[in-house]
Design a protein around this motif. Structure first.
Motif, PDB file in Angstrom:
ATOM      1  N   PRO A 144       0.705   4.222   3.166  1.00 42.47           N
ATOM      2  CA  PRO A 144      -0.635   3.680   3.412  1.00 42.47           C
ATOM      3  C   PRO A 144      -1.568   4.696   4.081  1.00 42.47           C
ATOM      4  CG  PRO A 144       1.035   2.132   4.146  1.00 42.47           C
ATOM      5  CD  PRO A 144       1.755   3.377   3.731  1.00 42.47           C
TER       6      PRO A 144
ATOM      7  N   ASN B 218      -1.943   3.439  -8.834  1.00 44.46           N
ATOM      8  CA  ASN B 218      -1.025   4.593  -8.796  1.00 44.46           C
ATOM      9  C   ASN B 218       0.303   4.241  -9.473  1.00 44.46           C
ATOM     10  OD1 ASN B 218      -2.870   6.090  -7.363  1.00 44.46           O
ATOM     11  ND2 ASN B 218      -1.913   5.780  -5.366  1.00 44.46           N
TER      12      ASN B 218
ATOM     13  N   SER C  47       0.828  -1.225   0.000  1.00 44.49           N
ATOM     14  CA  SER C  47       0.000   0.000   0.000  1.00 44.49           C
ATOM     15  C   SER C  47       0.850   1.257   0.000  1.00 44.49           C
ATOM     16  CB  SER C  47      -0.889   0.085   1.241  1.00 44.49           C
ATOM     17  OG  SER C  47      -1.938  -0.776   1.129  1.00 44.49           O
TER      18      SER C  47
HETATM   19  N1  ASP Z   1      -1.328   4.350  -0.377  1.00 40.29           N
HETATM   20  C1  ASP Z   1      -1.351   5.191  -1.539  1.00 40.29           C
HETATM   21  C2  ASP Z   1      -0.005   5.212  -2.201  1.00 40.29           C
HETATM   22  O1  ASP Z   1       1.003   5.036  -1.576  1.00 40.29           O
HETATM   23  C3  ASP Z   1      -1.833   6.577  -1.224  1.00 40.29           C
HETATM   24  C4  ASP Z   1      -3.285   6.514  -0.768  1.00 40.29           C
HETATM   25  O2  ASP Z   1      -3.542   6.346   0.408  1.00 40.29           O
HETATM   26  O3  ASP Z   1      -4.155   6.591  -1.643  1.00 40.29           O
HETATM   27  O4  ASP Z   1       0.104   5.367  -3.370  1.00 40.29           O
END
Ligand code: ASP
Length: 448
Positions: free
Chosen positions: A373, A423, A292
């Motif tokens: 995360p 992402n 995450s």
């Molecule tokens: N955990 C995501 C990331 O590191 C960020 C989020 O909480 O959306 O890309």
């Protein structure tokens, strides 16, 4: 055991995820003590993430200095920067819009009855984790509109490295890279040689760390599940089911980004095929899912894109660290769905102006979210603040914001895993697109 080690890396990680889930289920059902997992399983997952983070900063510093130096002149750097930021912005706005369209069509908030909503909010509203999130958002909100720009500039580069402030390190590395371009080869040669060698050594270290990835991932997944299920596994499953429509809306949007938007983008800008792309970056996606965190995944993302998709280092060393901090399409999509979902649940209708406001704020909030995360959920609070309906008092609205976050907390870690994978996929797709049809060298093998 030998057979397992012979499997391609992505299969090893998939097996680790599955066995982590199975182990956690057995552990929970057998009434295992969660403290055991905290003391004896989770630490190995933590070590794995720390190892990845350990090399992220030196890797970005070394590869970016070498990358900028390789570009050879400043105009190329500004062209690369312009193209990167433009594509990043377009994909993020697309993601937010897709989220909005889906949440307006599916209307998950209208599918939840009043009683269920109240009971979930009641359950979480006093939790310490909610309080932590709300205070985190309050700190962010206090800063002015130009604060992100100010935050990009380090006052002490060693502190920036110590704090893992990626954008500040990127800023510093670019400046050093630019300076190497103007002082001439005689002066800059030794530094570039050193950075080049550091860069290659770190690539080797990434291979070592990935060799233990299956163990790290197993420990991360199993300890996470044991922790989430806590003392009431049946209750946890029930809440997840109640929030099913909301989760489905987010997941559908993420799938559209991964399988429609990114392949189309690459078709327009590059000659990388769909299968070649996914095959190349699979381990990075799985790692993003397991940790995450796009920041922790960054070293592996860079390694995969350079060594397995053949993208030239001058492009990848610039585009990927920047993307891991500012380009979060999965996060912005999730934020737009979650914001509208919460408003639907509380019976607040958002007009077109408010929805456009969500596109703007979710785009900015995802840029401001750190690659760790849960960061996206803290920034969601800022998106919610921006759509306070006229006529509703501050205190009335803050009840909705806190209640809304309390409502969606249960499935958040799972959705976080999925949005982080998107992402990272987005960063890789944009990197390949920026490299274009000529910015790649042939790679001998695309296997793991
Ligand atoms: N955990 C995501 C990331 O590191 C960020 C989020 O909480 O959306 O890309």
């Amino acid at each position: 055991m030998k057979f397992l080690l012979k499997l391609p890396l992505h299969l090893q990680i998939v097996l680790s995820i599955i066995s982590g889930v199975v182990f956690a289920l057995i552990f929970i059902n057998a009434g295992g003590n969660p403290e055991f997992s905290q003391n004896w399983i989770k630490p190995f997952g933590d070590i794995f993430i720390k190892l990845l983070k350990m090399i992220a900063i030196p890797l970005v510093l070394a590869s970016l200095i070498v990358g900028v130096a390789k570009l050879g002149d400043l105009s190329k750097l500004s062209k690369l920067g312009g193209k990167t930021i433009a594509i990043y912005l377009v994909t993020t706005i697309l993601a937010t819009s897709i989220g909005l369209i889906l949440v307006n069509i599916i209307q998950p908030g209208k599918k939840m009855d009043e009683k269920t909503r109240q009971s979930i909010v009641q359950k979480n509203i006093d939790s310490s984790s909610l309080k932590k999130k709300m205070s985190g958002a309050a700190v962010v909100e206090k800063s002015g509109p130009l604060q992100p720009l100010v935050d990009m500039v380090p006052s002490n580069i060693f502190k920036a490295m110590g704090d893992g402030a990626m954008l500040q390190v990127v800023f510093f590395a670019i400046i050093i890279g630019i300076a190497t371009l103007s002082v001439g080869a005689e002066l800059s040669g030794p530094l570039i040689g050193f950075m080049n060698s550091l860069n290659e050594l770190i690539m080797k270290i990434i291979e070592y760390i990935m060799a233990i990835a299956p163990i790290g991932v197993f420990c991360l997944i199993s300890s996470l599940l044991i922790d989430v299920a806590g003392d009431d596994p049946a209750g946890a499953v029930k809440i997840l089911k109640t929030l099913g429509w909301y989760s489905v809306t987010v997941l559908l949007g993420l799938l559209l980004m991964a399988f429609v938007i990114y392949p189309s983008l690459m078709k327009i800008f590059s000659n990388v095929g769909f299968m070649e792309f996914f095959k190349g970056i699979r381990p990075a996606q799985l790692l993003a899912f397991s940790t995450s965190s796009s920041s922790a995944t960054l070293p592996v993302t860079i390694e995969r894109v350079e060594k397995h998709l053949g993208v030239n280092e001058d492009v990848s060393s610039f585009v990927l660290p920047l993307g891991a901090t500012v380009n979060m399409d999965g996060t912005s999509l999730y934020q737009s769905v979650a914001a509208v979902f919460i408003m639907q649940c509380f019976g607040v209708d958002l007009d077109l102006g408010a929805q456009i406001m969500i596109v703007v704020t979710a785009t900015l909030a995802s840029i401001g979210s750190a690659g760790v995360p849960g960061a996206g959920m803290v920034m969601l609070i800022i998106v919610l603040q921006a759509v306070q309906p006229a006529g509703m008092s501050e205190s009335e609205f803050s009840v909705i914001v806190a209640g809304g976050i309390a409502l969606i907390m249960a499935p958040d870690r799972f959705l976080d895993m999925c949005r982080t994978a998107v992402n990272v996929t987005g960063d890789c797709a944009v990197c390949v697109s920026v490299a274009g049809k000529t910015g790649r060298t042939k790679v001998s093998s695309l296997e793991d």
